[in-house]
Enzyme design. Sequence first.
Site, PDB file in Angstrom:
ATOM      1  N   TRP A 111       0.805  -1.219   0.000  1.00 23.24           N
ATOM      2  CA  TRP A 111       0.000   0.000   0.000  1.00 23.24           C
ATOM      3  C   TRP A 111       0.837   1.267   0.000  1.00 23.24           C
ATOM      4  O   TRP A 111       0.338   2.336  -0.343  1.00 23.24           O
ATOM      5  CB  TRP A 111      -0.927   0.029   1.228  1.00 23.24           C
ATOM      6  CG  TRP A 111      -0.250  -0.230   2.531  1.00 23.24           C
ATOM      7  CD1 TRP A 111      -0.205  -1.412   3.211  1.00 23.24           C
ATOM      8  CD2 TRP A 111       0.495   0.705   3.326  1.00 23.24           C
ATOM      9  NE1 TRP A 111       0.515  -1.277   4.378  1.00 23.24           N
ATOM     10  CE2 TRP A 111       0.959   0.018   4.480  1.00 23.24           C
ATOM     11  CE3 TRP A 111       0.820   2.063   3.181  1.00 23.24           C
ATOM     12  CZ2 TRP A 111       1.717   0.628   5.466  1.00 23.24           C
ATOM     13  CZ3 TRP A 111       1.581   2.675   4.174  1.00 23.24           C
ATOM     14  CH2 TRP A 111       2.016   1.970   5.289  1.00 23.24           C
TER      15      TRP A 111
ATOM     16  N   ARG B  62       6.301  -1.203 -11.742  1.00 20.68           N
ATOM     17  CA  ARG B  62       7.606  -1.851 -11.795  1.00 20.68           C
ATOM     18  C   ARG B  62       7.483  -3.360 -11.974  1.00 20.68           C
ATOM     19  O   ARG B  62       8.226  -3.956 -12.764  1.00 20.68           O
ATOM     20  CB  ARG B  62       8.375  -1.519 -10.510  1.00 20.68           C
ATOM     21  CG  ARG B  62       9.837  -1.901 -10.549  1.00 20.68           C
ATOM     22  CD  ARG B  62      10.649  -1.133  -9.529  1.00 20.68           C
ATOM     23  NE  ARG B  62      10.361  -1.529  -8.157  1.00 20.68           N
ATOM     24  CZ  ARG B  62      10.901  -0.935  -7.094  1.00 20.68           C
ATOM     25  NH1 ARG B  62      11.691   0.105  -7.241  1.00 20.68           N
ATOM     26  NH2 ARG B  62      10.627  -1.354  -5.877  1.00 20.68           N
TER      27      ARG B  62
ATOM     28  N   LYS C 290      -2.514  -8.877  -7.192  1.00 22.22           N
ATOM     29  CA  LYS C 290      -3.336  -8.689  -6.002  1.00 22.22           C
ATOM     30  C   LYS C 290      -2.952  -7.346  -5.392  1.00 22.22           C
ATOM     31  O   LYS C 290      -1.836  -7.175  -4.917  1.00 22.22           O
ATOM     32  CB  LYS C 290      -3.127  -9.812  -4.987  1.00 22.22           C
ATOM     33  CG  LYS C 290      -4.141  -9.754  -3.835  1.00 22.22           C
ATOM     34  CD  LYS C 290      -3.790 -10.686  -2.716  1.00 22.22           C
ATOM     35  CE  LYS C 290      -2.707 -10.131  -1.839  1.00 22.22           C
ATOM     36  NZ  LYS C 290      -3.112  -8.861  -1.165  1.00 22.22           N
TER      37      LYS C 290
ATOM     38  N   GLY D 278       6.648  -6.561   0.604  1.00 25.45           N
ATOM     39  CA  GLY D 278       5.958  -6.449   1.878  1.00 25.45           C
ATOM     40  C   GLY D 278       6.866  -6.862   3.013  1.00 25.45           C
ATOM     41  O   GLY D 278       8.101  -6.772   2.910  1.00 25.45           O
TER      42      GLY D 278
ATOM     43  N   GLU E 298      10.829  -8.523  -2.166  1.00 23.04           N
ATOM     44  CA  GLU E 298      11.409  -7.253  -1.703  1.00 23.04           C
ATOM     45  C   GLU E 298      10.779  -6.992  -0.344  1.00 23.04           C
ATOM     46  O   GLU E 298       9.610  -6.653  -0.244  1.00 23.04           O
ATOM     47  CB  GLU E 298      11.111  -6.138  -2.706  1.00 23.04           C
ATOM     48  CG  GLU E 298      12.008  -4.925  -2.532  1.00 23.04           C
ATOM     49  CD  GLU E 298      11.337  -3.831  -1.741  1.00 23.04           C
ATOM     50  OE1 GLU E 298      11.677  -3.690  -0.538  1.00 23.04           O
ATOM     51  OE2 GLU E 298      10.502  -3.119  -2.300  1.00 23.04           O
TER      52      GLU E 298
ATOM     53  N   CYS F 171      10.298   0.913   3.080  1.00 21.88           N
ATOM     54  CA  CYS F 171      11.268  -0.125   3.431  1.00 21.88           C
ATOM     55  C   CYS F 171      12.707   0.381   3.332  1.00 21.88           C
ATOM     56  O   CYS F 171      13.603  -0.169   3.967  1.00 21.88           O
ATOM     57  CB  CYS F 171      11.079  -1.342   2.547  1.00 21.88           C
ATOM     58  SG  CYS F 171      11.154  -0.977   0.783  1.00 21.88           S
TER      59      CYS F 171
ATOM     60  N   GLU G  29      12.356  -2.982  12.055  1.00 20.66           N
ATOM     61  CA  GLU G  29      11.993  -1.925  11.120  1.00 20.66           C
ATOM     62  C   GLU G  29      10.945  -1.021  11.768  1.00 20.66           C
ATOM     63  O   GLU G  29       9.831  -1.466  12.063  1.00 20.66           O
ATOM     64  CB  GLU G  29      11.445  -2.532   9.826  1.00 20.66           C
ATOM     65  CG  GLU G  29      11.141  -1.510   8.754  1.00 20.66           C
ATOM     66  CD  GLU G  29      10.710  -2.163   7.444  1.00 20.66           C
ATOM     67  OE1 GLU G  29      11.024  -1.604   6.379  1.00 20.66           O
ATOM     68  OE2 GLU G  29      10.068  -3.231   7.494  1.00 20.66           O
TER      69      GLU G  29
END
Length: 494
Positions: free
Chosen positions: A163, A172, A187, A241, A263, A297, A393
């Site tokens: 999102w 991409r 999806k 994600g 990724e 990220c 993270e």
Amino acid sequence: MTGLAPNKLWADQDFNGGSSGLYIDGLWRQTEATFPVYNPADGSEIARVANGTAADAMSALDAAARAQAAWRAVAPRARAGLFHKAHALLISRAEQFIRTMTLESGKPLTESRAEFALSAEFFLWYAEQIAHLHGTYAEGSHGGYRVVATHQPVGPCLLITPWNFPLLMIARKAGAALAAGCTVVTKSAEETPLTCALFVKTLHEAGFPRGVMNLIHTTHSSDVSETLLRDPRLRKISFTGSTRVGSLLLGLGAANIVNTSLELGGDGPFIVLDDADIDLAVEHAIICKFRNAGQACVAANRIIVDASVEDEFTRKFVERVKNLKVGNGLEHVDVGPMISARQRERLHGMIGELVEAGGELLAGGKEISGEGYFFEPTVIRYSARNDVICGTELFAPIATIFSVESAEEAISFANNTHFGLAAYVFTRNISRALSYSERLEFGMVGINRGIMADPAAPFGGIKASGLGREGGHHGIYEFLEPKYLAITVDVANG
């Protein structure tokens, strides 16, 4: 789309009632069940979209499998022609895309505009690469035969987009897959399906054949993914994600040995050495940390500063942070909201833990009252190296600054994580920058810059940050399988 009239998102488009549906085999399909899409800036419902099931996903895979052979056979120039037409349509709808992204993701218009420009460039890049996917021809090492290496599409693909960059990720991923000659089932993220729907509609109007591009919106993500990955016709999955979900998908695909690109999460160290241009470092740290409200990220997760310049850097950085304007992305703001109330709620405990571990709160630290999911840009400083968030993270507008005594300590601290996506180094000495960047255990290193995404670059990480690359030549070859032909040659009678 249902519920979009007040924002006039699609006022100039005729979706014939199908814009809230699933896109399968060239048609928009409605479902009885729907789910809402919210604007995180005020919590209002801006649309309802079709809630696809595992059965709907199988219908999409059926369409992709049927279309695969014909799409693979389309001549490179013809395929490139569709890309160029789609690119032109994308450009013509720029403001529509930009507004849609801001409404459903909350990011400021300036960030949506930058994301749109980069996304369109990716699609143009792939268009220009389609006719240049060459193989090799060589004599066999013992003579008497020839070695021919070529490439062929891996087959139907599942693309799962996040999102936080709703247009960039689908452009991409789908750009590379379609350029390689693969059909796809995408999806979309539950929070941001509208941007994906507009992108797919654009490809449909550009003339991409039925079944080549399919789109599923769903709140049943696990059921959809598991069902598709159990089907042997699915030959590739590309996911962006969390590392947790990526690991689960990798395991699900193992039974059918599904080609996988991931990724995943990051723990980006932002290193400021003693000879850095401090003003430049501050400028890029602001961008790298607070873009998308820290929900990226590749964000600067740990700002690691040499002790000799830490005071100056911190003073200037905090001053800039306190002047950042937070608000509705449709207005002139620097930082938008968190994507949801749940995402914002987790920050209270996080800040408490960071301070309890020895951090000094220098700015922010509180949510901003109102209807949206806003949180103050926050800065927490540590007087020395502290492993409190190594391997965690933050994914939030929270900057942590750590003081280190040497470049050696900075590199050691930076590498102390199971993630390996993006790192950053600021120094005026290019030799020093190259030396340290080679020792950083990350797939990407920004030298004197906090933004690295580029259509010509191989984006991706190592270790727990993923597998494979997106962008550049590598991006297309992720969707191609090499094929080797050994051809006997009778030289004497040739």
